[in-house]
Design a protein around this motif. Structure first.
Motif, short mmCIF file in Angstrom:
data_model
loop_
_atom_site.label_atom_id
_atom_site.label_comp_id
_atom_site.label_asym_id
_atom_site.label_seq_id
_atom_site.Cartn_x
_atom_site.Cartn_y
_atom_site.Cartn_z
N PHE A 1 18.72 -45.30 24.35
CA PHE A 1 18.72 -45.31 25.66
C PHE A 1 19.65 -45.92 26.16
N TYR A 2 20.09 -46.83 25.40
CA TYR A 2 21.58 -47.58 25.82
C TYR A 2 22.60 -47.66 24.94
N PRO A 3 23.36 -46.44 24.65
CA PRO A 3 24.08 -46.33 23.19
C PRO A 3 25.28 -47.39 23.35
N LYS A 4 25.95 -47.53 24.30
CA LYS A 4 27.35 -48.35 24.26
C LYS A 4 26.77 -49.61 24.32
N GLN A 5 25.79 -50.02 24.94
CA GLN A 5 25.56 -51.47 25.27
C GLN A 5 24.95 -52.10 23.86
N MET A 6 24.25 -51.09 23.01
CA MET A 6 23.52 -51.48 22.03
C MET A 6 24.56 -51.21 20.54
N SER A 7 25.97 -50.77 21.08
CA SER A 7 26.93 -50.37 19.56
C SER A 7 27.01 -51.79 18.91
N LEU A 8 26.69 -52.91 19.28
CA LEU A 8 27.19 -54.18 18.53
C LEU A 8 26.26 -54.19 17.12
N VAL A 9 25.06 -53.41 17.17
CA VAL A 9 24.38 -53.34 16.26
C VAL A 9 25.08 -52.64 15.23
N PHE A 10 26.02 -51.74 15.27
CA PHE A 10 26.92 -51.12 14.50
C PHE A 10 27.83 -51.99 14.01
N LEU B 1 15.27 -58.08 8.48
CA LEU B 1 16.64 -57.77 9.03
C LEU B 1 16.99 -56.35 9.36
N TRP B 2 16.10 -55.57 8.27
CA TRP B 2 16.36 -54.09 8.61
C TRP B 2 15.42 -53.68 9.73
N LEU B 3 14.32 -54.41 10.00
CA LEU B 3 13.40 -54.28 11.03
C LEU B 3 14.01 -54.49 12.52
N ALA B 4 14.94 -55.36 12.46
CA ALA B 4 15.73 -55.69 13.83
C ALA B 4 16.62 -54.63 13.83
N ILE B 5 17.32 -54.23 12.90
CA ILE B 5 18.11 -52.99 13.27
C ILE B 5 17.36 -51.65 13.50
N PHE B 6 16.25 -51.49 13.10
CA PHE B 6 15.22 -50.18 13.61
C PHE B 6 15.07 -50.42 14.95
N LEU B 7 14.50 -51.71 15.27
CA LEU B 7 14.01 -51.98 16.76
C LEU B 7 15.38 -51.77 17.85
N LEU B 8 16.60 -52.49 17.39
CA LEU B 8 17.88 -52.39 18.17
C LEU B 8 18.34 -50.82 18.26
N SER B 9 18.16 -50.26 17.29
CA SER B 9 18.47 -48.59 17.14
C SER B 9 17.59 -47.82 18.00
N MET C 1 27.20 -41.11 18.29
CA MET C 1 26.54 -42.34 18.25
C MET C 1 25.12 -42.09 18.02
N LYS C 2 24.46 -41.32 18.94
CA LYS C 2 23.10 -41.22 18.79
C LYS C 2 22.70 -40.77 17.36
N LEU C 3 23.18 -39.94 16.94
CA LEU C 3 22.93 -39.57 15.51
C LEU C 3 22.98 -40.70 14.54
N MET C 4 23.76 -41.59 14.63
CA MET C 4 23.83 -42.90 13.75
C MET C 4 22.63 -43.59 14.17
N TYR C 5 22.32 -43.80 15.56
CA TYR C 5 20.96 -44.65 15.79
C TYR C 5 19.75 -43.95 15.16
N PHE C 6 19.72 -42.51 15.24
CA PHE C 6 18.73 -41.85 14.54
C PHE C 6 18.58 -42.10 13.01
N ALA C 7 19.72 -42.23 12.35
CA ALA C 7 19.84 -42.42 11.03
C ALA C 7 19.31 -43.83 10.67
N ASN C 8 19.94 -44.66 11.46
CA ASN C 8 19.27 -46.05 11.37
C ASN C 8 17.69 -46.38 11.71
N ILE C 9 17.17 -45.49 12.60
CA ILE C 9 15.89 -45.43 12.76
C ILE C 9 15.11 -45.21 11.44
#
Length: 120
Positions: free
Chosen positions: A60-69, A47-55, A1-9
């Protein structure tokens, strides 16, 4: 999941900065000149800036922020279904590289989203 956050970032960060601050460059590069220039590019950048910031928070909070996915799954699927597919069927221009990226993301996201954690 963190890999996907890094990709989003990486991806959302670059696209959002380009779309917000250099929209004419984004029109040529991100949208591959498939559309006429419009200030709507900045809306997409926001929109993509919001995804960037949420990612970033998601690191730091992978499961809690997974709604971004889940959000990405919905909007990317919708765009593919209601914008890219009709353009393909009608032999119209559309940003092909974006469509390919969205297809890959839509295939991967259901396997990354912690569905059980979202229900509880």
């Amino acid at each position: 999941m963190k890999l996907m956050y890094f990709a989003n970032i990486g991806v959302a960060g670059a696209i959002s900065i380009t779309s917000l601050f250099y929209p004419k460059i984004a029109q040529r590069t991100v949208f591959t000149e498939a559309f006429e220039y419009s200030e709507a590019i900045r809306l997409v950048g926001a929109l993509w800036l919001a995804i960037f910031l949420l990612s970033i928070v998601g690191l730091f909070y992978p499961k809690q922020m997974s709604l971004v996915f889940v959000f990405q799954l919905i909007y990317k699927s919708s765009w593919l279904l209601f914008a890219a597919l009709p353009a393909i069927l009608n032999n119209q221009q559309y940003p092909k590289s974006m469509a390919i990226f969205f297809v890959v993301w839509v295939i991967l996201l259901p396997f990354v989203i912690p569905w059980k954690a979202l229900v509880n």
